[in-house]
Design an enzyme around this catalytic site. Structure first.
Site, short mmCIF file in Angstrom:
data_model
loop_
_atom_site.label_atom_id
_atom_site.label_comp_id
_atom_site.label_asym_id
_atom_site.label_seq_id
_atom_site.Cartn_x
_atom_site.Cartn_y
_atom_site.Cartn_z
CB THR A 1 47.53 31.55 36.61
OG1 THR A 1 46.65 32.14 37.57
CG2 THR A 1 46.71 31.11 35.42
CB CYS B 1 49.00 33.16 44.35
SG CYS B 1 49.35 34.49 43.17
#
Length: 233
Positions: free
Chosen positions: A83, A197
């Site tokens: 992430t 992202c």
């Protein structure tokens, strides 16, 4: 081959991308039936998301530290945090696990520099676009100029990530919203686009972007696979 410890589940939609891309890279390099040695710790993302939006970043960081230690005990040789946003609180991972952290921004920036770009557009969660932890590493360590959308664009990008992409929802309307934002970033001087992202790759690809894209999930996964296969480390 060394064993990768994946901190995933943030969200699991993008963690599946990591698992696939790491194994594809190993097969590409080593051929045959070779695949990666991976151990996955997958969070309940609802717990992480609640801490993020409550501003409880220290508590979220402690969860990462504890999970990374568990990966060490399970036999991991390095940590891959699957992430972008949670790299904001990744500073304790190496101390907690006594393992190297393969940081997501470094291979991304290296790929951008290798391609000859110096000014990048950054899309991600509001935390990644607005806080300094990500942009400053790109600028200070790698010399990149970083452009982010205006306030309205940041709100739209963030909302689509959490309400749609993290739930596996991909719509043409949202794709067009992203395309319009990317066009604005190109007009502002961006030479390329960082998908900052790990879910955005579900929505945006090279065919749907006015700018050359650098997908952090795929770049990070390949860097992790290469590290695992490098016998010199």
């Amino acid at each position: 081959m060394k064993t990768l410890g994946l901190l995933g589940g943030m969200s699991w939609e993008s963690t599946t991308t990591y698992y696939q891309e790491i194994n594809r890279r190993v097969r590409q390099v080593q051929g045959g039936l070779h695949s990666a040695k991976c151990i996955v710790f997958s969070f309940d993302f609802a717990e992480i998301e609640a801490l993020q939006h409550a501003g409880e970043w220290d508590e979220a960081g402690k969860m990462l530290d504890e999970a990374s230690h568990k990966l060490k005990l399970a036999g991991a040789d390095a940590i891959v945090l699957c992430t972008n946003t949670m790299h904001m609180v990744s500073g304790g991972i190496e101390a907690a696990s006594h393992l190297p952290l393969i940081h997501i921004t470094d291979p991304t920036a290296e790929s951008i520099r290798k391609a000859g770009f110096s000014c990048v557009a950054l899309l991600g969660t509001r935390f990644t676009m607005e806080k300094d932890f990500y942009k400053s590493r790109l600028a200070d360590k790698h010399g990149l100029r970083v452009i982010v959308p205006g306030a309205e664009g940041r709100d739209a990008v963030h909302s689509i990530i959490y309400k749609e992409l993290c739930n596996g929802i991909v719509t043409e309307d949202s794709r067009e919203v992203y395309r319009a934002i990317i066009r604005d970033l190109a007009r502002a001087g961006a030479q390329c686009l960082i998908l900052g992202c790990t879910e955005i790759g579900l929505l945006v690809n090279a065919a749907g972007s006015e700018l050359p894209i650098f997908d952090t999930a795929k770049i990070h996964a390949y860097a992790a696979a290469d590290w695992a296969m490098d016998e010199a480390d």
